[in-house]
Motif scaffolding. Structure first.
Motif, PDB file in Angstrom:
ATOM      1  N   ILE A  49       0.832  -1.199   0.000  1.00 15.11           N
ATOM      2  CA  ILE A  49       0.000   0.000   0.000  1.00 15.11           C
ATOM      3  C   ILE A  49       0.869   1.251   0.000  1.00 15.11           C
ATOM      4  CG2 ILE A  49      -1.682   1.333   1.326  1.00 15.11           C
ATOM      5  CD1 ILE A  49      -2.721  -1.420   2.385  1.00 15.11           C
ATOM      6  N   CYS A  50       1.888   1.263   0.857  1.00 14.24           N
ATOM      7  CA  CYS A  50       2.778   2.425   0.939  1.00 14.24           C
ATOM      8  C   CYS A  50       3.441   2.689  -0.401  1.00 14.24           C
ATOM      9  CB  CYS A  50       3.845   2.204   2.014  1.00 14.24           C
ATOM     10  SG  CYS A  50       3.206   2.242   3.708  1.00 14.24           S
ATOM     11  N   GLU A  51       3.856   1.625  -1.062  1.00 13.23           N
ATOM     12  CA  GLU A  51       4.484   1.768  -2.378  1.00 13.23           C
ATOM     13  C   GLU A  51       3.493   2.295  -3.401  1.00 13.23           C
ATOM     14  OE1 GLU A  51       6.917  -0.940  -5.675  1.00 13.23           O
ATOM     15  OE2 GLU A  51       6.119  -1.844  -3.851  1.00 13.23           O
ATOM     16  N   ALA A  52       2.249   1.816  -3.328  1.00 13.65           N
ATOM     17  CA  ALA A  52       1.232   2.201  -4.312  1.00 13.65           C
ATOM     18  C   ALA A  52       0.817   3.664  -4.183  1.00 13.65           C
ATOM     19  CB  ALA A  52       0.018   1.294  -4.182  1.00 13.65           C
ATOM     20  N   VAL A  53       0.715   4.141  -2.947  1.00 13.98           N
ATOM     21  CA  VAL A  53       0.218   5.511  -2.733  1.00 13.98           C
ATOM     22  C   VAL A  53       1.330   6.510  -2.441  1.00 13.98           C
ATOM     23  CG1 VAL A  53      -1.987   4.607  -1.911  1.00 13.98           C
ATOM     24  CG2 VAL A  53      -0.212   5.200  -0.240  1.00 13.98           C
ATOM     25  N   GLY A  54       2.565   6.034  -2.284  1.00  9.51           N
ATOM     26  CA  GLY A  54       3.684   6.943  -2.047  1.00  9.51           C
ATOM     27  C   GLY A  54       3.655   7.613  -0.694  1.00  9.51           C
ATOM     28  N   GLU A  55       3.278   6.862   0.337  1.00  8.09           N
ATOM     29  CA  GLU A  55       3.207   7.426   1.695  1.00  8.09           C
ATOM     30  C   GLU A  55       3.886   6.491   2.675  1.00  8.09           C
ATOM     31  OE1 GLU A  55       3.405   9.843   3.768  1.00  8.09           O
ATOM     32  OE2 GLU A  55       1.584  10.770   2.934  1.00  8.09           O
ATOM     33  N   SER A  85      13.968 -15.956  -2.279  1.00  9.04           N
ATOM     34  CA  SER A  85      12.821 -15.993  -3.179  1.00  9.04           C
ATOM     35  C   SER A  85      11.534 -15.541  -2.488  1.00  9.04           C
ATOM     36  CB  SER A  85      12.640 -17.399  -3.753  1.00  9.04           C
ATOM     37  OG  SER A  85      12.546 -18.365  -2.708  1.00  9.04           O
ATOM     38  N   ALA A  86      11.522 -15.529  -1.145  1.00 13.02           N
ATOM     39  CA  ALA A  86      10.339 -15.073  -0.410  1.00 13.02           C
ATOM     40  C   ALA A  86      10.328 -13.558  -0.232  1.00 13.02           C
ATOM     41  CB  ALA A  86      10.281 -15.753   0.960  1.00 13.02           C
ATOM     42  N   CYS A  87      11.425 -12.922  -0.532  1.00 12.68           N
ATOM     43  CA  CYS A  87      11.506 -11.461  -0.437  1.00 12.68           C
ATOM     44  C   CYS A  87      10.791 -10.875  -1.653  1.00 12.68           C
ATOM     45  CB  CYS A  87      12.971 -11.026  -0.405  1.00 12.68           C
ATOM     46  SG  CYS A  87      13.221  -9.259  -0.185  1.00 12.68           S
ATOM     47  N   PRO A  88       9.753 -10.064  -1.460  1.00 11.70           N
ATOM     48  CA  PRO A  88       8.933  -9.603  -2.584  1.00 11.70           C
ATOM     49  C   PRO A  88       9.745  -8.859  -3.648  1.00 11.70           C
ATOM     50  CG  PRO A  88       7.907  -9.059  -0.478  1.00 11.70           C
ATOM     51  CD  PRO A  88       9.292  -9.512  -0.171  1.00 11.70           C
ATOM     52  N   SER A  89       9.482  -9.162  -4.915  1.00 15.40           N
ATOM     53  CA  SER A  89      10.165  -8.444  -5.998  1.00 15.40           C
ATOM     54  C   SER A  89       9.795  -6.971  -5.979  1.00 15.40           C
ATOM     55  CB  SER A  89       9.804  -9.059  -7.349  1.00 15.40           C
ATOM     56  OG  SER A  89       8.401  -8.999  -7.586  1.00 15.40           O
ATOM     57  N   THR A  90       8.598  -6.664  -5.441  1.00 19.02           N
ATOM     58  CA  THR A  90       8.190  -5.258  -5.340  1.00 19.02           C
ATOM     59  C   THR A  90       9.066  -4.499  -4.359  1.00 19.02           C
ATOM     60  OG1 THR A  90       6.528  -5.889  -3.676  1.00 19.02           O
ATOM     61  CG2 THR A  90       5.788  -5.673  -5.958  1.00 19.02           C
ATOM     62  N   LEU A  91       9.584  -5.190  -3.342  1.00 20.84           N
ATOM     63  CA  LEU A  91      10.493  -4.538  -2.400  1.00 20.84           C
ATOM     64  C   LEU A  91      11.783  -4.152  -3.111  1.00 20.84           C
ATOM     65  CD1 LEU A  91      11.529  -3.646   0.362  1.00 20.84           C
ATOM     66  CD2 LEU A  91      12.132  -6.039   0.833  1.00 20.84           C
ATOM     67  N   TRP A  92      12.338  -5.084  -3.880  1.00 18.18           N
ATOM     68  CA  TRP A  92      13.563  -4.780  -4.636  1.00 18.18           C
ATOM     69  C   TRP A  92      13.336  -3.586  -5.555  1.00 18.18           C
ATOM     70  CZ3 TRP A  92      18.236  -7.450  -4.219  1.00 18.18           C
ATOM     71  CH2 TRP A  92      18.204  -8.637  -3.465  1.00 18.18           C
ATOM     72  N   ARG A  93      12.240  -3.594  -6.291  1.00 16.81           N
ATOM     73  CA  ARG A  93      11.955  -2.507  -7.222  1.00 16.81           C
ATOM     74  C   ARG A  93      11.804  -1.181  -6.499  1.00 16.81           C
ATOM     75  NH1 ARG A  93      12.894  -0.906 -12.177  1.00 16.81           N
ATOM     76  NH2 ARG A  93      12.509  -3.030 -12.863  1.00 16.81           N
ATOM     77  N   SER A  94      11.119  -1.189  -5.366  1.00 15.51           N
ATOM     78  CA  SER A  94      10.924   0.034  -4.605  1.00 15.51           C
ATOM     79  C   SER A  94      12.256   0.587  -4.099  1.00 15.51           C
ATOM     80  CB  SER A  94       9.989  -0.232  -3.419  1.00 15.51           C
ATOM     81  OG  SER A  94       9.854   0.926  -2.619  1.00 15.51           O
ATOM     82  N   LEU A  95      13.120  -0.287  -3.594  1.00 20.03           N
ATOM     83  CA  LEU A  95      14.418   0.161  -3.081  1.00 20.03           C
ATOM     84  C   LEU A  95      15.291   0.714  -4.201  1.00 20.03           C
ATOM     85  CD1 LEU A  95      15.239  -2.706  -0.536  1.00 20.03           C
ATOM     86  CD2 LEU A  95      14.305  -0.434  -0.058  1.00 20.03           C
ATOM     87  N   ILE A  96      15.250   0.078  -5.351  1.00 15.69           N
ATOM     88  CA  ILE A  96      16.024   0.564  -6.496  1.00 15.69           C
ATOM     89  C   ILE A  96      15.502   1.924  -6.944  1.00 15.69           C
ATOM     90  CG2 ILE A  96      16.539   0.145  -8.941  1.00 15.69           C
ATOM     91  CD1 ILE A  96      16.415  -2.894  -8.258  1.00 15.69           C
ATOM     92  N   THR A  97      14.189   2.045  -7.024  1.00 14.36           N
ATOM     93  CA  THR A  97      13.571   3.276  -7.497  1.00 14.36           C
ATOM     94  C   THR A  97      13.844   4.455  -6.566  1.00 14.36           C
ATOM     95  OG1 THR A  97      11.806   2.018  -8.580  1.00 14.36           O
ATOM     96  CG2 THR A  97      11.387   4.352  -8.163  1.00 14.36           C
ATOM     97  N   ASP A 198      19.216   1.524   2.828  1.00 19.05           N
ATOM     98  CA  ASP A 198      18.585   0.215   2.947  1.00 19.05           C
ATOM     99  C   ASP A 198      19.529  -0.834   2.376  1.00 19.05           C
ATOM    100  OD1 ASP A 198      15.414   0.034   3.681  1.00 19.05           O
ATOM    101  OD2 ASP A 198      15.942   2.014   2.899  1.00 19.05           O
ATOM    102  N   MET A 199      19.383  -2.059   2.821  1.00 15.09           N
ATOM    103  CA  MET A 199      20.288  -3.114   2.393  1.00 15.09           C
ATOM    104  C   MET A 199      19.592  -4.467   2.483  1.00 15.09           C
ATOM    105  SD  MET A 199      23.983  -3.946   4.170  1.00 15.09           S
ATOM    106  CE  MET A 199      24.739  -2.415   3.595  1.00 15.09           C
ATOM    107  N   ILE A 200      19.883  -5.333   1.529  1.00 14.63           N
ATOM    108  CA  ILE A 200      19.434  -6.716   1.578  1.00 14.63           C
ATOM    109  C   ILE A 200      20.671  -7.602   1.637  1.00 14.63           C
ATOM    110  CG2 ILE A 200      18.277  -8.572   0.319  1.00 14.63           C
ATOM    111  CD1 ILE A 200      16.285  -6.524  -0.707  1.00 14.63           C
ATOM    112  N   VAL A 201      20.715  -8.476   2.632  1.00 21.39           N
ATOM    113  CA  VAL A 201      21.880  -9.327   2.867  1.00 21.39           C
ATOM    114  C   VAL A 201      21.442 -10.787   2.803  1.00 21.39           C
ATOM    115  CG1 VAL A 201      23.693  -9.957   4.509  1.00 21.39           C
ATOM    116  CG2 VAL A 201      22.935  -7.581   4.342  1.00 21.39           C
ATOM    117  N   THR A 202      22.190 -11.592   2.048  1.00 23.84           N
ATOM    118  CA  THR A 202      21.871 -13.018   1.943  1.00 23.84           C
ATOM    119  C   THR A 202      23.119 -13.856   2.162  1.00 23.84           C
ATOM    120  OG1 THR A 202      22.210 -13.000  -0.458  1.00 23.84           O
ATOM    121  CG2 THR A 202      19.981 -12.603   0.330  1.00 23.84           C
TER     122      THR A 202
END
Length: 252
Positions: A49-55, A85-97, A198-202
C-alpha cells in the motif's frame, strides 16, 4: 475512518480495486481498511500500500508503526525471510527506485536481478544519469572458486553461465557514466545489496543456490551497527577488486 489512507489514495489516484489487485486481496478488504480506522493490514500488505500511494507507514498506521519500533541492537533489522525468493520483488523494485546516492549489487552472479526486475538495465541507466552511483561486484566466471562452487551447487545453469549473463547485460550499459563493475571472490558466500540506507543481505548456505539463502532487510539507524559493518565489507571488497572492463583477472 482511516482518513490518512483515504487521502493518500485520492492524491495518488489509486482506486479501491487497483489497491486490491496490488495487494492480492478482495476489494471489500480494502474497503474495511479505509472505513475501519482500527483495521490494520498485514505487514506485507502495508508495504504494498505504501508503495502504491507513495506514503510512509507511520503516516497511514501510526499505532502499528509505533509498536514496531525497536530500540535494541536489532533495530536495523526491518524484515527477515527464510529464502531470498520469499523477499517480494516489489520490495527490490521500490528500493532501487527510491535510491538517490548509491546502488551496490555485491552478489556473486547478480543473475536473478535481470530476470525478476523488468527493464532492469534501463532502470540502472536512468539512476546513473540522475547522479546515483551504480556498482556491481561479481565472481570471475573462470576462477577456481567459481568452479568449486559449481561443483557444490551441481545445477544445470552453472555459476559461470549466470555470471556471463550479467556481464553481457552490463556490457549494454557500460558506456553510461556512473556504472562500474569489478571482480571479487570475497563475497562468494555472502551477497550484499545496498540501496542508499537500505540493504538486503543473503548469507549463502552450503550446497544451496542464492534463491534458497536466508535473507535480511536492513535499514541504517546507527553508527557501526549491522548496516555499517556490511557496508564496510562491500567497500573493502570493492577497493581490492579488479575492474571488469580493462584488465580481467583469472584466479585459476
Amino acid at each position: 475512518m482511516n482518513e490518512a489512507l483515504r487521502r493518500a489514495m485520492a492524491q495518488a489516484r489509486v482506486t479501491d480495486r487497483q489497491l486490491a489487485d496490488r495487494c492480492g486481496v478482495d476489494v471489500k478488504t480494502v474497503g474495511r481498511w479505509i472505513t475501519q480506522s482500527g483495521r490494520v493490514p498485514h505487514a506485507r500488505h502495508r508495504w504494498a500500500i505504501c508503495e502504491a500511494v507513495g506514503e510512509d507507514e507511520a503516516v497511514l498506521w501510526p499505532a502499528a508503526a509505533k509498536r514496531a519500533i525497536k530500540v535494541g541492537p536489532d533495530r536495523e533489522v526491518v524484515a527477515v525471510y527464510p529464502y531470498r525468493s520469499a523477499c517480494p520483488s516489489t520490495l527490490w523494485r521500490s528500493l532501487i527506485t527510491k535510491a538517490e546516492r548509491q546502488l551496490a549489487f555485491a552478489g556473486y552472479t547478480n543473475y536473478f536481478l535481470w530476470l525478476e526486475q523488468a527493464r532492469f538495465g534501463t532502470a540502472l541507466r536512468r539512476k546513473a544519469a540522475q547522479g546515483c552511483q551504480v556498482r556491481f561486484l561479481l565472481g570471475h566466471p573462470e576462477s577456481d572458486l567459481t568452479r568449486a562452487r559449481e561443483r557444490e551447487e551441481d545445477v544445470a545453469l552453472t555459476l559461470s553461465t549466470r555470471i556471463r549473463v550479467t556481464l553481457a547485460e552490463l556490457e549494454k550499459i557500460r558506456e553510461q557514466a556512473g556504472i562500474s563493475a569489478k571482480y571479487s571472490d570475497g563475497h562468494a558466500y555472502l551477497s550484499v545489496f545496498r540501496f542508499d540506507d537500505d540493504m538486503i543481505v543473503t548469507p549463502l548456505l552450503t550446497h544451496h543456490v542464492g534463491h534458497d539463502a536466508p535473507t535480511l532487510h536492513l535499514r541504517r539507524h546507527q553508527d557501526d551497527g549491522m548496516f555499517d559493518r556490511f557496508a564496510a565489507h562491500v567497500e573493502e571488497l570493492w577497493n581490492r577488486g579488479t575492474p571488469v572492463w580493462g584488465g580481467e583477472r583469472h584466479d585459476g
